[in-house]
Design a protein around this motif. Structure first.
Motif, PDB file in Angstrom:
ATOM      1  N   ALA A 279       0.825  -1.203   0.000  1.00 33.50           N
ATOM      2  CA  ALA A 279       0.000   0.000   0.000  1.00 33.50           C
ATOM      3  C   ALA A 279       0.867   1.264   0.000  1.00 33.50           C
ATOM      4  CB  ALA A 279      -0.917  -0.008   1.221  1.00 33.50           C
ATOM      5  N   PRO A 280       0.277   2.425  -0.305  1.00 30.24           N
ATOM      6  CA  PRO A 280       1.036   3.679  -0.273  1.00 30.24           C
ATOM      7  C   PRO A 280       1.653   3.959   1.095  1.00 30.24           C
ATOM      8  CG  PRO A 280      -1.051   3.998  -1.398  1.00 30.24           C
ATOM      9  CD  PRO A 280      -1.094   2.622  -0.806  1.00 30.24           C
ATOM     10  N   ALA A 281       0.959   3.553   2.160  1.00 22.71           N
ATOM     11  CA  ALA A 281       1.463   3.700   3.524  1.00 22.71           C
ATOM     12  C   ALA A 281       0.840   2.598   4.369  1.00 22.71           C
ATOM     13  CB  ALA A 281       1.112   5.069   4.096  1.00 22.71           C
ATOM     14  N   PRO A 282       1.466   2.230   5.489  1.00 21.78           N
ATOM     15  CA  PRO A 282       0.948   1.098   6.266  1.00 21.78           C
ATOM     16  C   PRO A 282      -0.500   1.234   6.709  1.00 21.78           C
ATOM     17  CG  PRO A 282       3.171   1.650   6.972  1.00 21.78           C
ATOM     18  CD  PRO A 282       2.759   2.714   6.016  1.00 21.78           C
ATOM     19  N   GLU A 283      -0.954   2.462   6.954  1.00 25.64           N
ATOM     20  CA  GLU A 283      -2.295   2.639   7.504  1.00 25.64           C
ATOM     21  C   GLU A 283      -3.301   3.193   6.501  1.00 25.64           C
ATOM     22  OE1 GLU A 283      -2.803   1.205  10.276  1.00 25.64           O
ATOM     23  OE2 GLU A 283      -0.662   0.836  10.508  1.00 25.64           O
ATOM     24  N   ARG A 284      -2.945   3.249   5.240  1.00 28.02           N
ATOM     25  CA  ARG A 284      -3.911   3.699   4.239  1.00 28.02           C
ATOM     26  C   ARG A 284      -3.640   2.998   2.907  1.00 28.02           C
ATOM     27  NH1 ARG A 284      -1.264   7.526   1.044  1.00 28.02           N
ATOM     28  NH2 ARG A 284       0.542   8.530   2.034  1.00 28.02           N
ATOM     29  N   GLY A 285      -4.680   2.895   2.110  1.00 29.24           N
ATOM     30  CA  GLY A 285      -4.534   2.293   0.795  1.00 29.24           C
ATOM     31  C   GLY A 285      -4.848   0.806   0.757  1.00 29.24           C
ATOM     32  N   TRP A 286      -5.256   0.232   1.907  1.00 32.00           N
ATOM     33  CA  TRP A 286      -5.681  -1.169   1.911  1.00 32.00           C
ATOM     34  C   TRP A 286      -6.864  -1.316   2.849  1.00 32.00           C
ATOM     35  CZ3 TRP A 286      -5.702  -4.299   6.284  1.00 32.00           C
ATOM     36  CH2 TRP A 286      -4.999  -3.808   7.400  1.00 32.00           C
ATOM     37  N   LEU A 287      -7.693  -2.324   2.599  1.00 35.88           N
ATOM     38  CA  LEU A 287      -8.914  -2.490   3.380  1.00 35.88           C
ATOM     39  C   LEU A 287      -9.328  -3.953   3.394  1.00 35.88           C
ATOM     40  CD1 LEU A 287     -11.480  -1.105   4.740  1.00 35.88           C
ATOM     41  CD2 LEU A 287     -12.516  -1.234   2.451  1.00 35.88           C
ATOM     42  N   HIS A 288      -9.723  -4.441   4.566  1.00 36.33           N
ATOM     43  CA  HIS A 288     -10.421  -5.722   4.635  1.00 36.33           C
ATOM     44  C   HIS A 288     -11.876  -5.416   4.324  1.00 36.33           C
ATOM     45  CE1 HIS A 288     -11.872  -9.422   7.131  1.00 36.33           C
ATOM     46  NE2 HIS A 288     -12.062  -9.576   5.832  1.00 36.33           N
ATOM     47  N   ALA A 289     -12.299  -5.714   3.104  1.00 38.18           N
ATOM     48  CA  ALA A 289     -13.617  -5.300   2.635  1.00 38.18           C
ATOM     49  C   ALA A 289     -14.745  -6.122   3.243  1.00 38.18           C
ATOM     50  CB  ALA A 289     -13.679  -5.399   1.105  1.00 38.18           C
ATOM     51  N   GLY A 290     -14.490  -7.412   3.520  1.00 36.84           N
ATOM     52  CA  GLY A 290     -15.542  -8.278   4.022  1.00 36.84           C
ATOM     53  C   GLY A 290     -15.199  -9.734   3.775  1.00 36.84           C
ATOM     54  N   PRO A 291     -16.200 -10.608   3.692  1.00 32.04           N
ATOM     55  CA  PRO A 291     -15.948 -12.046   3.521  1.00 32.04           C
ATOM     56  C   PRO A 291     -15.417 -12.372   2.133  1.00 32.04           C
ATOM     57  CG  PRO A 291     -18.292 -11.600   3.391  1.00 32.04           C
ATOM     58  CD  PRO A 291     -17.637 -10.313   3.814  1.00 32.04           C
ATOM     59  N   ALA A 292     -15.112 -13.639   1.932  1.00 28.11           N
ATOM     60  CA  ALA A 292     -14.562 -14.083   0.649  1.00 28.11           C
ATOM     61  C   ALA A 292     -15.445 -13.621  -0.509  1.00 28.11           C
ATOM     62  CB  ALA A 292     -14.430 -15.610   0.643  1.00 28.11           C
TER      63      ALA A 292
END
Length: 302
Positions: free
Chosen positions: A155-168
Motif C-alpha cells: 500500500a502507499p502507507a501502512p495505515e492507508r490504501g488497503w482495506l479488509h472489505a468483508g468475507p470471501a
C-alpha cells in the motif's frame, strides 16, 4: 517475513519488487524463468524459483502463496495445482481481476482442504511500484490478518490504501465496481475532449485545457493527470487505432446491475462503447443503413 508470488507480469513483477524493497523475502515464480531471474538479479530479497514445487519447498510453513495471474483458466489451473501440493494451514491469495462469485467458490473449495484463502483486488497499474497499490481484500478476518504485513508493504502507507472489505468474494466485488466506475470516468473524459477537438473554429489547445483542469477543478483526477501528460506529446493521436479493449470487469459490473435491478446506465453504456470500438457494432450499423435505404431510398456508402 516471506511470501510466494506466482505471476510476474506488469503488476506482479512490480509487486515483487515493492515487497522485496519493503523487507519481505519473496519466493518468485513465473511461466518464463528468464523474467524471474531478471527480477531476482535486481532485488536482493527476491529468490528465483523454477516451478511451484521449488517455491513450495523453499517456503517455510505455514505458507502464503499469492497469485498474480490472468483471471480465468490460468488462475483456475494454478489453484488446482496448489490445492494438491500445499499442506493444511497454508494460504492462497488470488490477486487477479477475478469474478467475485469464483472467489466465493474457491474459498469454499480450499476450506475443505484446510487451506486459507483471500481474494485481493489490486489497483495501481504500472505506477504501483513507486506510488503503492490500492488493495481490497476479501476473506475471513484471520486469513486477512495473516497477509496484513504484505498489504501494508504494498500500500502507499501502512495505515492507508488497503482495506479488509468483508468475507470471501468481497475484495474482487469491490474491485469489479471500482473498474466499472473507471469505465464511466474514462468515457466521460474521452467524450468531452472529443467534443472540444471537433470544435475547429476555436482551435482549442487540448493539452493546455487538460493541464488547467488539473488544478482546483472538480474533475481533477489521476486519469486527468495521465490525459494531460500524453496530450502534451500528441494532441492528434493519429497513430492510435480507435480500439478499446475490455478486461471483463465492466461486463461483470453490468451483469451485477441486472441481477440486483440497480440501474448503472453510465457504466453500462461505457462498456457498450468499448464493444463498438472493437467493431462489434459494424454488422448492426450495416443493417441500419440497409433499412434506411429500404424505407427512404437513402444511398449506401460502399
Amino acid at each position: 517475513m516471506e511470501i510466494g508470488l506466482y505471476g510476474l507480469g506488469r503488476m506482479g513483477g512490480n509487486m515483487a519488487r515493492r515487497l522485496a524493497r519493503g523487507g519481505a523475502r519473496v519466493l518468485a515464480c513465473n511461466r518464463s524463468f528468464e523474467v524471474t531471474e531478471q527480477i531476482a538479479a535486481e532485488e536482493v530479497n527476491v529468490v528465483a524459483c523454477r516451478s511451484l514445487d521449488d517455491m513450495i519447498a523453499a517456503l517455510k510453513p505455514p505458507r502464503v502463496v499469492w497469485l498474480m495471474l490472468p483471471a480465468g483458466a490460468a488462475t483456475e489451473a494454478a489453484l488446482a495445482e496448489l490445492a494438491g501440493k500445499l499442506a493444511p494451514g497454508d494460504m492462497v491469495v488470488d490477486g487477479a481481476n477475478g469474478y467475485y462469485k469464483e472467489a466465493q467458490r474457491r474459498a469454499a473449495d480450499l476450506a475443505g482442504k484446510q487451506l486459507a484463502f483471500a481474494d485481493v483486488g489490486v489497483s495501481g497499474g504500472i505506477w504501483g511500484l513507486a506510488n503503492g497499490y490500492c488493495l481490497m481484500a476479501g476473506g475471513e478476518a484471520e486469513a486477512v490478518a495473516r497477509i496484513e504485513p504484505f498489504l501494508k508493504l504494498l500500500a502507499p502507507a501502512p495505515e492507508r490504501g488497503w482495506l479488509h472489505a468483508g468475507p470471501a468474494g468481497s475484495g474482487h466485488f469491490v474491485k469489479m465496481i471500482h473498474n466499472g466506475i473507471e469505465y464511466g470516468m474514462m468515457q466521460a473524459f474521452a467524450e468531452g475532449f472529443a467534443l472540444m477537438q471537433a470544435k475547429g473554429e476555436f482551435d482549442l489547445d487540448l493539452a493546455a485545457i487538460a493541464e488547467l483542469w488539473r488544478h482546483s477543478s472538480v474533475v481533477r483526477s489521476w486519469l486527468l493527470d495521465l490525459t494531460a501528460d500524453f496530450l502534451k506529446e500528441d494532441q492528434g493521436l493519429d497513430a492510435i487505432l480507435p480500439f478499446v479493449a475490455d478486461s471483463g470487469e465492466g461486463r461483470w459490473t453490468a451483469l451485477e446491475s441486472i441481477e440486483q435491478g440497480v440501474p448503472t446506465p453510465v457504466m453500462t453504456l461505457a462498456l457498450m462503447n468499448r464493444f463498438d470500438s472493437q467493431g462489434k457494432a459494424d454488422f448492426g450499423n450495416k443493417l441500419l443503413a440497409m433499412m434506411r435505404k429500404g424505407f427512404g431510398g437513402h444511398a449506401l456508402k460502399g
